[in-house]
Design an enzyme around this catalytic site. Structure first.
Site, PDB file in Angstrom:
ATOM      1  N   LYS A  76    -125.608  60.158   6.610  1.00  0.00           N
ATOM      2  CA  LYS A  76    -126.938  60.767   6.648  1.00  0.00           C
ATOM      3  C   LYS A  76    -127.264  61.355   8.014  1.00  0.00           C
ATOM      4  O   LYS A  76    -128.119  62.250   8.123  1.00  0.00           O
ATOM      5  CB  LYS A  76    -127.996  59.735   6.264  1.00  0.00           C
ATOM      6  CG  LYS A  76    -127.941  59.274   4.827  1.00  0.00           C
ATOM      7  CD  LYS A  76    -128.585  60.276   3.904  1.00  0.00           C
ATOM      8  CE  LYS A  76    -128.723  59.713   2.502  1.00  0.00           C
ATOM      9  NZ  LYS A  76    -129.490  60.587   1.619  1.00  0.00           N
ATOM     10  N   ASP A 101    -134.596  55.367   1.805  1.00  0.00           N
ATOM     11  CA  ASP A 101    -134.140  54.034   1.444  1.00  0.00           C
ATOM     12  C   ASP A 101    -133.500  53.350   2.645  1.00  0.00           C
ATOM     13  O   ASP A 101    -132.941  52.261   2.509  1.00  0.00           O
ATOM     14  CB  ASP A 101    -133.131  54.109   0.293  1.00  0.00           C
ATOM     15  CG  ASP A 101    -133.814  54.354  -1.049  1.00  0.00           C
ATOM     16  OD1 ASP A 101    -134.816  53.681  -1.333  1.00  0.00           O
ATOM     17  OD2 ASP A 101    -133.333  55.222  -1.805  1.00  0.00           O
TER      18      ASP A 101
END
Length: 397
Positions: A76, A101
Site C-alpha cells: 500500500k 483497514d
C-alpha cells in the site's frame, strides 16, 4: 469455496485502449520515476516457493514479497503515498484523509509526513489497536468509526467535504475517480518489478545452462519472456490491486497475459458477486474475517472496468486455512521463507485450493508446466497478532 468463471472476460489480445485510460503504461513510467526517487526505495524480493510448487504439481510458484516495502509492511505504500504526492505537488499545508483497514492509512500517513501535510485516517471498528498506533506514530490523527470499512469511507468523505480536506482513497465512487486511479497506478511499480526480476532470473538461469524452475524448455523464449507467469492469483478487496496487476501485465505482455484468478474471503466476496452479476455488486457477507485487509463490502467501479474485463475466475477462501499457511511461510516449508500476514497469504491459499481441485485446475489450465505468481501483500502489520499466530501456533484472536 465459492468459484465462478468470468463469462465477460476479454479473449487473448492486445490491451484495450479504453482500459489504458484507467491503468496505462505512460502513467506507470511517471509513477516509477517518482517512487524510485523516494528515500529507501528498492525492489522487494521475488521469492521461490519451490516446495509448494512440487507439492501442487505445478512448474513454479513465485511470491512477490511486499512485507518490507519502505519499512511499512505492505504494498500500500506505493499507492497511498503516490496519491498524496499527486495532490500536494509543491503546495504544503493541506490536510489529506482516507478510510482504511490499516495498511492504506499507514501509507497515506507516511506520504503526508514525507510531503509536508497533515493526515486524518478513519478506521472501522475491526481494525486492531496495534495497526491504529502504527498510523499515529507517523503523525496522523486516527478517527474510529463504529461500523465497517464502507462506513469509514462514507464518514471520511463527509468530513472532507465539510472541512476542505482531500480524500486519498484506493476505492472510487461517483464523482471521485482521479485519485483512486493514481493510487492504482502507484501499485503498478510493484508489478513491473516482477517483470524485470523474472527476466533477470531467466537470464541467469540460461547463462548457467540450467533448465530453471519451470522445467519446460519449449517455453524459454528469447529474452526470457517464456518464464513469465502463466497464472496469477490476486487478493480482492475493493479491486484496486487486482486492476493494477491485471492491467499492467496485460499492457506489458499483450496476448501472453497470465490467467488471473481473484481471491476473496468467504465473508467479503464483492468481486465474485460482481462477476456473477456482470456489474459492480456488494458483498452480502458479514465482513468478519482474519483477512482484514481485504474486508470490504463495496467494490471500486473504476477498478471493476479492468478486473471485469481481465480476470478469468473469481473464488473465495475460508479463514481456517490462513494461520497454518502463515506458519508454513515463516518456517520455509513452502520454499524461501517470508513473513506473510493474514491478508498477505490469501492469494497463496487460493492457489492451493484450486490446485487440489481437478475440475478447477482444468478450467484455468493449471498443470505441471504452469508458472504461478502470487503477491504477499503484507507482513506482520500487527506484530503481536502475527506472533500469536506464527510463533505461538494459535489461530486468529
Amino acid at each position: 469455496m465459492l468459484w465462478t468463471l468470468n463469462r465477460d472476460v476479454v479473449a487473448a489480445g492486445p490491451y484495450p485502449a479504453r482500459l489504458g485510460r484507467v491503468v496505462g503504461i505512460g502513467e506507470h513510467r511517471a509513477a516509477r520515476a517518482e517512487i524510485a526517487s523516494w528515500p529507501g526505495y528498492r525492489a522487494t524480493p521475488l521469492r521461490s516457493a519451490h516446495r509448494l510448487a512440487r507439492r501442487l504439481g505445478v512448474g513454479a510458484v513465485r511470491v512477490k514479497d511486499e512485507s518490507g516495502r519502505f519499512g511499512l509492511g505492505s504494498f500500500k505504500a506505493l499507492g497511498g503515498a503516490y496519491g498524496v504526492r499527486g495532490v500536494v505537488g509543491d503546495t504544503a499545508g493541506i490536510t489529506v484523509t482516507c478510510a482504511s483497514d490499516g495498511n492504506h492509512g499507514r501509507a497515506v500517513a507516511w506520504g503526508a509526513r514525507m510531503f509536508g501535510c497533515d493526515a486524518v485516517v478513519y478506521l472501522p471498528a475491526h481494525v486492531t489497536e496495534a495497526r491504529a498506533e502504527a498510523i499515529r506514530s507517523l503523525g496522523a490523527r486516527v478517527v474510529r468509526v463504529d461500523g465497517e470499512y464502507d462506513d469509514a469511507v462514507a464518514q471520511a468523505d463527509r468530513d472532507a467535504r465539510e472541512r476542505g480536506w482531500t480524500v486519498i482513497s484506493d476505492t472510487s465512487y461517483e464523482g471521485y475517480m482521479e485519485i483512486p486511479r493514481r493510487v492504482m497506478v502507484g501499485y503498478t511499480v510493484m508489478v513491473e518489478e516482477v517483470v524485470k526480476q523474472t527476466r533477470h532470473f531467466v537470464k541467469q538461469t540460461l547463462q548457467g545452462g540450467l533448465v530453471g524452475e519451470a522445467n519446460d524448455r519449449a517455453h524459454r523464449k528469447a529474452g526470457g519472456a517464456g518464464l513469465l507467469p502463466t497464472h496469477v492469483f490476486i487478493q480482492g478487496g475493493v479491486g484496486g490491486l487486482a486492476a493494477a496487476v491485471i492491467g499492467h501485465l496485460w499492457a506489458r505482455l499483450g496476448p501472453d497475459r497470465p490467467v488471473a484468478v481473484i481471491v476473496e474471503p468467504d465473508e467479503a466476496d464483492g468481486l465474485l458477486r460482481s462477476a456473477r452479476a456482470g456489474r459492480p455488486a456488494a458483498s452480502r457477507g458479514s465482513l468478519h474475517t482474519i483477512m482484514a485487509g481485504v474486508s470490504c463490502r463495496e467494490i471500486s467501479p473504476l477498478a471493476w472496468e479492468v478486473v471485469g474485463a481481465g480476470a478469468h475466475a473469481f473464488m473465495t477462501v475460508a479463514d481456517e486455512g490462513v494461520p497454518g499457511l502463515m506458519r508454513e511461510a515463516a518456517r520455509g516449508e513452502l520454499g524461501e521463507p517470508f513473513e506473510g500476514g493474514e491478508s498477505g497469504v490469501a492469494g497463496l491459499l487460493g492457489l492451493i485450493e484450486v490446485a487440489r481441485d481437478g475440475e478447477r485446475r482444468r478450467e484455468i489450465g493449471l498443470d505441471e508446466r504452469s508458472r504461478v505468481l502470487v503477491f504477499n501483500t503484507e507482513g506482520a502489520t500487527d506484530p503481536g497478532r502475527y506472533a500469536r499466530i506464527v510463533r505461538g501456533g494459535g489461530g486468529a484472536d
